[in-house]
Write a protein that holds these residues in place. Structure first.
Motif, short mmCIF file in Angstrom:
data_model
loop_
_atom_site.label_atom_id
_atom_site.label_comp_id
_atom_site.label_asym_id
_atom_site.label_seq_id
_atom_site.Cartn_x
_atom_site.Cartn_y
_atom_site.Cartn_z
N ILE A 158 44.01 25.01 76.61
CA ILE A 158 42.78 23.29 76.26
C ILE A 158 43.75 22.00 77.03
O ILE A 158 44.57 22.07 77.81
N GLY A 159 42.48 21.74 77.35
CA GLY A 159 42.47 20.59 78.56
C GLY A 159 42.36 18.95 77.47
O GLY A 159 43.19 19.06 76.10
N VAL A 160 42.41 18.26 78.57
CA VAL A 160 42.77 16.92 78.21
C VAL A 160 41.54 16.11 76.57
O VAL A 160 40.69 16.78 76.52
N GLY A 161 42.37 15.45 76.19
CA GLY A 161 42.04 15.12 74.92
C GLY A 161 41.51 16.71 74.19
O GLY A 161 40.62 16.15 73.41
N GLY A 162 41.90 17.42 74.36
CA GLY A 162 42.38 18.59 72.82
C GLY A 162 40.66 19.72 73.37
O GLY A 162 40.23 20.15 72.41
N SER A 163 39.89 19.34 73.97
CA SER A 163 38.81 20.09 74.52
C SER A 163 39.25 21.63 75.40
O SER A 163 40.13 21.85 75.70
N CYS A 164 38.52 22.72 74.72
CA CYS A 164 39.09 23.76 75.18
C CYS A 164 38.03 24.22 76.30
O CYS A 164 36.59 23.69 76.59
N ILE A 165 38.95 24.60 77.11
CA ILE A 165 38.16 25.07 78.62
C ILE A 165 37.53 26.32 79.08
O ILE A 165 38.67 26.73 78.90
N VAL A 166 36.65 27.03 78.89
CA VAL A 166 36.35 28.48 79.32
C VAL A 166 35.88 28.72 80.40
O VAL A 166 34.96 28.12 80.88
#
Length: 287
Positions: free
Chosen positions: A116-124
């Motif tokens: 989980i990255g900055v701002g709650g984004s999923c980094i896959v």
């Protein structure tokens, strides 16, 4: 008379200042709460059998984040099942003290990863393809193949909530004597509650979304129901974010101590007024 009025004004000002100190000391400290949950994979078998990756959850009371459950469970937690033999299970959650929360969950091929990255984004980071064996139809082996299948959500205490699903190179295949045929290609970013099927074999719901109220959202990347064989269904990537909220006021000085605080303020004001009156009398005596 002017001196008396001036003294009264100073006394009133001192009293107001003392009371202001007491009120400021008792002013509330606001803190936002947040929560999220995630589950990577559930496999349902006819007869009631269930293989599950379990779930993770995150909560924040406005000061401290608490996370329970395994965010990267091994395939061994699924027990003796034959649907998935290799791959990565991801069920990541976060809950922040600013009233925001995030979750990502799903299945990836070997070597894949989710954060989980900055701002709650999923980094896959996709790995190799993951293969979920769904059963057989005649001589054909039916499977769900993909590089990654996952859902994500975020929520705030404003309140608001958003969610999405990603299916990377996902498809339903039929394999006979080692020759693979694609029966159905799945969209990369399906619209909420997209329904698809392979007639006579499989029903699918992609990016299933539901909400219990403003600021809360639940998302399931893929829900599959098999129409025959021992497999009843597969659910991949279930997440929930919110509802997050502004916490009730928390007085710096407890309510039980408020009278004491007010008393201190009044005492400070009274002391200031008394000193002022003493100075006036002393000045009058000199004159």
């Amino acid at each position: 008379m002017p001196r008396v009025r001036s003294g009264l004004a100073r006394t009133a000002a001192a009293l107001a200042g003392g009371l202001a100190l007491a009120v400021l000391a008792a002013s509330p400290a606001m803190a936002d709460t947040s929560q999220s949950t995630a589950s990577a994979l559930q496999i349902s078998l006819l007869g009631g059998g269930l293989a599950s990756s379990g779930s993770t959850s995150a909560t924040n009371d406005g000061t401290t984040e608490s996370i329970s459950g395994n965010q990267s469970p091994p395939l061994a937690v699924l027990g003796a099942q034959t649907v998935i033999a290799a791959g990565v299970l991801a069920q990541n959650v976060r809950a922040y003290n600013d009233g925001t929360s995030a979750a990502c969950a799903g299945v990836l091929g070997p070597g894949g990863a989710v954060t989980i990255g900055v701002g709650g984004s999923c980094i896959v980071t996709p790995g190799a393809a993951v293969n979920l064996t769904l059963g057989t139809s005649g001589l054909a082996s039916i499977a769900l193949v993909a590089d990654a299948i996952y859902s994500s959500c975020t929520a705030t205490s404003s309140p608001s909530a958003t969610g999405s699903t990603s299916l990377v190179n996902a498809r339903i295949t039929s394999t006979i004597l080692g020759v693979e045929t694609t029966l159905l290609s799945l969209p990369v970013n399906p619209a909420p509650n997209t329904g698809l099927n392979v007639p006579g074999l499989i029903n699918l719901t992609l990016n299933g979304q539901s909400s219990s109220g403003l600021g809360q959202l639940s998302v399931t990347a893929l829900n599959l129901t098999a129409l025959g064989g021992a497999l009843a269904g597969v659910t991949i990537g279930s997440v929930s974010c919110g509802a997050n909220a502004v916490a009730p006021p928390i007085p710096v000085i407890p309510l039980a101590g408020a009278p004491i605080a007010l008393g201190i303020g009044a005492l400070a004001a009274g002391t200031g007024g008394g000193i002022s009156l003493w100075r006036r009398r002393r000045a009058t005596a000199r004159n």
